[in-house]
Scaffold this active site. Structure first.
Site, PDB file in Angstrom:
ATOM      1  N   GLY A 163      35.985  10.556  36.050  1.00  0.00           N
ATOM      2  CA  GLY A 163      36.113   9.785  37.309  1.00  0.00           C
ATOM      3  C   GLY A 163      37.378   9.403  37.276  1.00  0.00           C
ATOM      4  N   GLU A 199      47.387  16.417  26.209  1.00  0.00           N
ATOM      5  CA  GLU A 199      47.689  17.775  27.054  1.00  0.00           C
ATOM      6  C   GLU A 199      49.200  17.615  27.439  1.00  0.00           C
ATOM      7  OE1 GLU A 199      45.103  17.935  30.366  1.00  0.00           O
ATOM      8  OE2 GLU A 199      43.253  18.517  29.344  1.00  0.00           O
ATOM      9  N   LYS A 200      49.769  18.722  27.892  1.00  0.00           N
ATOM     10  CA  LYS A 200      50.919  18.809  28.633  1.00  0.00           C
ATOM     11  C   LYS A 200      50.707  18.297  29.966  1.00  0.00           C
ATOM     12  CE  LYS A 200      55.244  20.688  28.928  1.00  0.00           C
ATOM     13  NZ  LYS A 200      55.969  19.851  28.449  1.00  0.00           N
ATOM     14  N   TYR A 201      51.671  17.419  30.438  1.00  0.00           N
ATOM     15  CA  TYR A 201      51.657  17.049  31.747  1.00  0.00           C
ATOM     16  C   TYR A 201      52.167  18.094  32.668  1.00  0.00           C
ATOM     17  CZ  TYR A 201      52.164  14.386  35.914  1.00  0.00           C
ATOM     18  OH  TYR A 201      52.258  14.200  37.442  1.00  0.00           O
ATOM     19  N   LYS A 236      40.112  11.767  43.542  1.00  0.00           N
ATOM     20  CA  LYS A 236      40.189  12.446  44.827  1.00  0.00           C
ATOM     21  C   LYS A 236      39.903  11.745  46.044  1.00  0.00           C
ATOM     22  CE  LYS A 236      38.316  16.359  42.259  1.00  0.00           C
ATOM     23  NZ  LYS A 236      37.331  16.709  41.521  1.00  0.00           N
ATOM     24  N   GLU A 274      37.457  23.119  37.074  1.00  0.00           N
ATOM     25  CA  GLU A 274      38.604  22.405  37.571  1.00  0.00           C
ATOM     26  C   GLU A 274      40.116  23.204  36.914  1.00  0.00           C
ATOM     27  OE1 GLU A 274      36.738  18.199  39.155  1.00  0.00           O
ATOM     28  OE2 GLU A 274      38.202  18.193  37.397  1.00  0.00           O
ATOM     29  N   GLU A 287      39.000  20.991  33.205  1.00  0.00           N
ATOM     30  CA  GLU A 287      37.728  20.601  32.945  1.00  0.00           C
ATOM     31  C   GLU A 287      36.674  21.385  33.691  1.00  0.00           C
ATOM     32  OE1 GLU A 287      35.916  16.776  33.448  1.00  0.00           O
ATOM     33  OE2 GLU A 287      36.853  16.509  35.242  1.00  0.00           O
ATOM     34  N   ASN A 289      32.906  20.708  35.551  1.00  0.00           N
ATOM     35  CA  ASN A 289      31.853  19.560  35.872  1.00  0.00           C
ATOM     36  C   ASN A 289      30.293  20.185  35.965  1.00  0.00           C
ATOM     37  OD1 ASN A 289      33.624  17.475  35.781  1.00  0.00           O
ATOM     38  ND2 ASN A 289      34.222  17.785  38.017  1.00  0.00           N
ATOM     39  N   ARG A 291      27.567  19.786  37.220  1.00  0.00           N
ATOM     40  CA  ARG A 291      26.584  19.016  38.190  1.00  0.00           C
ATOM     41  C   ARG A 291      27.238  19.352  39.585  1.00  0.00           C
ATOM     42  NH1 ARG A 291      30.715  15.519  39.911  1.00  0.00           N
ATOM     43  NH2 ARG A 291      32.376  14.980  38.344  1.00  0.00           N
TER      44      ARG A 291
HETATM   45  P1  ADP Z   1      34.076  14.992  41.700  1.00  0.00           P
HETATM   46  O1  ADP Z   1      34.919  15.734  40.430  1.00  0.00           O
HETATM   47  O2  ADP Z   1      32.582  15.307  41.603  1.00  0.00           O
HETATM   48  O3  ADP Z   1      34.691  15.051  42.891  1.00  0.00           O
HETATM   49  P2  ADP Z   1      34.848  12.633  40.334  1.00  0.00           P
HETATM   50  O4  ADP Z   1      35.738  13.257  39.308  1.00  0.00           O
HETATM   51  O5  ADP Z   1      35.527  11.516  41.300  1.00  0.00           O
HETATM   52  O6  ADP Z   1      33.929  13.513  41.094  1.00  0.00           O
HETATM   53  O7  ADP Z   1      33.748  11.884  39.572  1.00  0.00           O
HETATM   54  C1  ADP Z   1      32.468  11.539  39.906  1.00  0.00           C
HETATM   55  C2  ADP Z   1      32.502   9.930  40.540  1.00  0.00           C
HETATM   56  O8  ADP Z   1      31.354   9.638  40.705  1.00  0.00           O
HETATM   57  C3  ADP Z   1      33.107   9.137  39.730  1.00  0.00           C
HETATM   58  O9  ADP Z   1      34.057   8.593  39.996  1.00  0.00           O
HETATM   59  C4  ADP Z   1      31.710   8.140  39.348  1.00  0.00           C
HETATM   60  O10 ADP Z   1      32.566   6.895  39.147  1.00  0.00           O
HETATM   61  C5  ADP Z   1      31.180   8.189  40.541  1.00  0.00           C
HETATM   62  N1  ADP Z   1      29.813   7.867  40.690  1.00  0.00           N
HETATM   63  C6  ADP Z   1      29.204   7.799  39.669  1.00  0.00           C
HETATM   64  N2  ADP Z   1      27.930   7.275  39.771  1.00  0.00           N
HETATM   65  C7  ADP Z   1      27.921   7.384  41.425  1.00  0.00           C
HETATM   66  C8  ADP Z   1      26.942   7.111  42.344  1.00  0.00           C
HETATM   67  N3  ADP Z   1      25.728   6.653  41.929  1.00  0.00           N
HETATM   68  N4  ADP Z   1      27.266   6.942  43.681  1.00  0.00           N
HETATM   69  C9  ADP Z   1      28.659   7.141  43.818  1.00  0.00           C
HETATM   70  N5  ADP Z   1      29.361   7.581  43.003  1.00  0.00           N
HETATM   71  C10 ADP Z   1      29.111   7.583  41.655  1.00  0.00           C
HETATM   72  P1  ADP Z   2      38.544  13.521  35.207  1.00  0.00           P
HETATM   73  O1  ADP Z   2      37.307  14.017  34.013  1.00  0.00           O
HETATM   74  O2  ADP Z   2      38.650  11.942  35.005  1.00  0.00           O
HETATM   75  O3  ADP Z   2      38.198  13.880  36.588  1.00  0.00           O
HETATM   76  P2  ADP Z   2      40.559  15.428  34.829  1.00  0.00           P
HETATM   77  O4  ADP Z   2      40.775  16.170  33.507  1.00  0.00           O
HETATM   78  O5  ADP Z   2      39.480  16.258  35.760  1.00  0.00           O
HETATM   79  O6  ADP Z   2      39.716  14.068  34.630  1.00  0.00           O
HETATM   80  O7  ADP Z   2      41.738  14.932  35.579  1.00  0.00           O
HETATM   81  C1  ADP Z   2      41.827  14.303  36.838  1.00  0.00           C
HETATM   82  C2  ADP Z   2      43.067  14.306  37.557  1.00  0.00           C
HETATM   83  O8  ADP Z   2      44.121  13.812  36.509  1.00  0.00           O
HETATM   84  C3  ADP Z   2      43.549  15.667  38.014  1.00  0.00           C
HETATM   85  O9  ADP Z   2      43.037  16.341  38.968  1.00  0.00           O
HETATM   86  C4  ADP Z   2      45.089  15.458  37.739  1.00  0.00           C
HETATM   87  O10 ADP Z   2      45.323  14.764  39.073  1.00  0.00           O
HETATM   88  C5  ADP Z   2      45.288  14.411  36.736  1.00  0.00           C
HETATM   89  N1  ADP Z   2      45.634  15.240  35.382  1.00  0.00           N
HETATM   90  C6  ADP Z   2      44.828  15.650  34.478  1.00  0.00           C
HETATM   91  N2  ADP Z   2      45.432  16.140  33.416  1.00  0.00           N
HETATM   92  C7  ADP Z   2      46.505  16.508  33.743  1.00  0.00           C
HETATM   93  C8  ADP Z   2      47.683  17.161  33.222  1.00  0.00           C
HETATM   94  N3  ADP Z   2      47.439  17.890  31.989  1.00  0.00           N
HETATM   95  N4  ADP Z   2      48.873  17.446  34.073  1.00  0.00           N
HETATM   96  C9  ADP Z   2      48.836  16.784  35.260  1.00  0.00           C
HETATM   97  N5  ADP Z   2      48.152  16.058  35.788  1.00  0.00           N
HETATM   98  C10 ADP Z   2      46.750  15.879  35.153  1.00  0.00           C
HETATM   99 MG    MG Z   3      37.927  16.194  37.020  1.00  0.00          MG
END
Ligand code: ADP
Ligand code: ADP
Ligand code: MG
Length: 503
Positions: A163, A199-201, A236, A274, A287, A289, A291
């Site tokens: 999230g 992680e490298k940015y 997002k 992703e 990563e 997901n 689900r």
């Molecule tokens: P995705 O990668 O599916 O677009 P996110 O990375 O934004 O989604 O992560 C899933 C999001 O859903 C998280 O921000 C989390 O806080 C949110 N979330 C968790 N439970 C619920 C819920 N019951 N209804 C809406 N959002 C939720």
């Molecule tokens: P989450 O599990 O909270 O969804 P993610 O690892 O998917 O976390 O990262 C969510 C967002 O954070 C990415 O879509 C990107 O915008 C930013 N981000 C994460 N890691 C990096 C990275 N190494 N370099 C640049 N941006 C990153």
């Molecule tokens: Mg993510």
């Protein structure tokens, strides 16, 4: 076979899943907390069970209770997203207690839930990953050393993150110690696990992800990619498919790599890989997901697939009902997440009662929502109240359809991201399709949003009318006298009503 489905979730995603169940003639079971007792998903399902212990209990994280309800009703469990959806222990308990879990195996959820594990597995499966550490970093000395090796700028990230929470960009050694301390404590508070890795940015990255779908017989297909680079706080807000940035050759490589990796790890059900992509189209695994993803409607609109239906079929032990070559990609789709947040004020939460709601309708518009007039958006839950998705035969037409739909969409009583989306749709960088995750901070004029809001003549006229109405109401309230003895109260209120109607 699956005879009933319990959705261990709330809001739009519970409605989304119930709707497919209805199409499939599968009876549904809702769970709800005390504050959600008036929610749409409770009314929509055939059965509904309150899981709150008392009026203040707002938790949906109740594995024991949810499993007991599933056993009692004979239902399979769809976890939606968030909550228990990526909780491997919960999925394992379902497996052990004979309740069908509509998702991947507990084993795969466990592995992908720890980001460093996921990185190792993907690397071994031949997927390029974002450069960084394979193990958590434990103290500041180690962090300093690794950060130098990886090279600034770096991201400190929670092993168990999700999230958009628990990550921090660090540009040089100066801010490192403080950032490390904050990241650990934020990760501990949010995920009950304070482990951090590095992680490298990736500079100016595009977030591109691949939707996959597999069955229990080793078949895996992809349903193309989604571009999700419009983000605030690393989360997002707008997604689209196809990505306007990815070149055909890169797309092919990415999709093939994603499918191969999922075959290697024995993935089944719907899932998302992703990736970060740099300006030169190099892509790196971020990563997985395990689900149903929030933005899955975008993919459904361009492929015609019903992902929830396929998840149910796969969970019931059916092979995938179609092959890769049967998937047709048509046109373009875009999704705007409607958050109860104030885009003028750094996207601060804006909870409260929705007073007016007019939903967009018509051609090529899809709205996934759980909002209605009178519904109270609570601070206890995710602030996303709806997802508006439009389709078009190409990107331009999907965007025009979205602009039209957003104009029709009226939500009063709380602030929403609707005005923000309207501005983005006019932004040149966005229209060109070459935007990255820094878009909101660097390419979007937030002041412009404020100016437009304040200068809207329609808003000014409405505000003046309300002011006038309130003044008149006050004046008439002062004049009101107690009904004369003998005058019926019905007549008295009738007269008052008529006076009010004159305004
Ligand atoms: P995705 O990668 O599916 O677009 P996110 O990375 O934004 O989604 O992560 C899933 C999001 O859903 C998280 O921000 C989390 O806080 C949110 N979330 C968790 N439970 C619920 C819920 N019951 N209804 C809406 N959002 C939720
Ligand atoms: P989450 O599990 O909270 O969804 P993610 O690892 O998917 O976390 O990262 C969510 C967002 O954070 C990415 O879509 C990107 O915008 C930013 N981000 C994460 N890691 C990096 C990275 N190494 N370099 C640049 N941006 C990153
Ligand atoms: Mg993510």
């Amino acid at each position: 076979m699956i005879k009933k489905v319990l959705v261990a979730n709330r809001g739009e995603i519970a409605m989304r899943i119930f709707r497919t169940c209805r199409v499939m003639n599968i009876p549904t079971v809702a769970i709800y907390t005390h504050v959600d007792r008036g929610a749409l998903h409770v009314r929509y399902a055939e059965e509904a069970y309150c899981i709150s212990e008392d009026e203040t209990d707002t938790s949906y994280l109740k594995p024991d209770l949810i499993l007991a309800i599933a056993r009692k009703t004979g239902a399979a469990i769809h976890p939606g997203y968030g909550f228990l959806s990526e909780n491997a222990d919960f999925a394992r308990r379902c497996e052990e207690e004979g309740v069908i879990f509509i998702g991947p195996s507990a084993d795969v959820i466990a592995k992908m839930g720890i980001k460093t594990e996921a990185r190792k597995i993907m690397k071994a499966a031949g997927v390029p990953v974002v450069p960084g550490t394979e193990e958590p970093v434990n103290n500041i000395a180690e962090v300093r050393k690794v950060a130098k090796e990886v090279g600034y700028p770096i991201m400190l990230k929670a092993l168990a993150g999700g999230g958009g929470k628990g990550m921090r960009l660090v540009r040089d050694e100066e801010g490192l110690e403080e950032a490390f301390r904050l990241s650990c404590s934020e990760a501990g508070n949010s995920f009950g696990n304070d482990a951090i890795y590095i992680e490298k940015y990736i500079e100016n990255p595009h977030h591109i992800e691949v939707q996959v779908l597999g069955d229990k017989y080793g078949n895996v297909i992809h349903l193309y990619e989604r571009e999700c680079s419009i983000q605030r706080r690393n989360q997002k807000v707008i997604e689209e498919s196809p990505s306007p940035f990815v070149k055909e050759e890169t797309r092919k490589k990415m999709l093939a790599v994603a499918v191969e990796a999922c075959k290697k790890i024995g993935y089944y059900s719907a899932g998302t890989l992703e990736f970060m992509m740099d300006k030169d189209q190099n892509f790196y695994f971020l990563e997985m997901n395990t689900r149903l993803q929030v933005e899955h409607p975008v993919t459904e609109e361009v492929t015609g697939v019903d992902l929830v239906r396929d998840m149910i079929l796969v969970a019931a032990g059916n092979p995938l009902p179609y092959k890769q070559e049967d998937v047709e990609f048509r046109g373009a789709a875009i999704e705007c997440r409607i958050y109860a947040e104030d885009p003028e004020n750094n996207f601060m939460p804006s909870p409260g009662v929705i007073k007016v709601r007019e939903a967009p309708e018509g051609r090529n518009v899809r709205l996934d929502s759980a909002a209605y007039a009178g519904f109270e958006v609570s601070l206890h839950y995710d602030p996303m109240i709806a997802k508006l998705c439009t389709w078009g035969r190409n990107r331009e037409s999907a965007i025009s359809n979205m602009a039209r739909a957003l104009r029709e969409y009226k939500i009063l009583g709380i602030k929403t991201t609707i005005p923000f989306h309207q501005r983005v749709l006019h932004n040149e960088t966005f229209l060109k399709g070459n935007y990255d995750t820094t878009f909101i901070d660097t390419k979007f004029d937030k002041e412009d949003l404020k100016r437009r809001q304040n200068n809207d003549p329609l808003v000014a006229v409405i505000a003046a009318a309300i002011k006038h109405f309130e003044q008149e109401k006050e004046a008439s309230a002062r004049m009101t006298t107690v009904p004369l003895v003998g005058e019926s109260l019905w007549k008295y209120y009738g007269k008052l009503q008529m006076t009010a109607n004159n305004y």
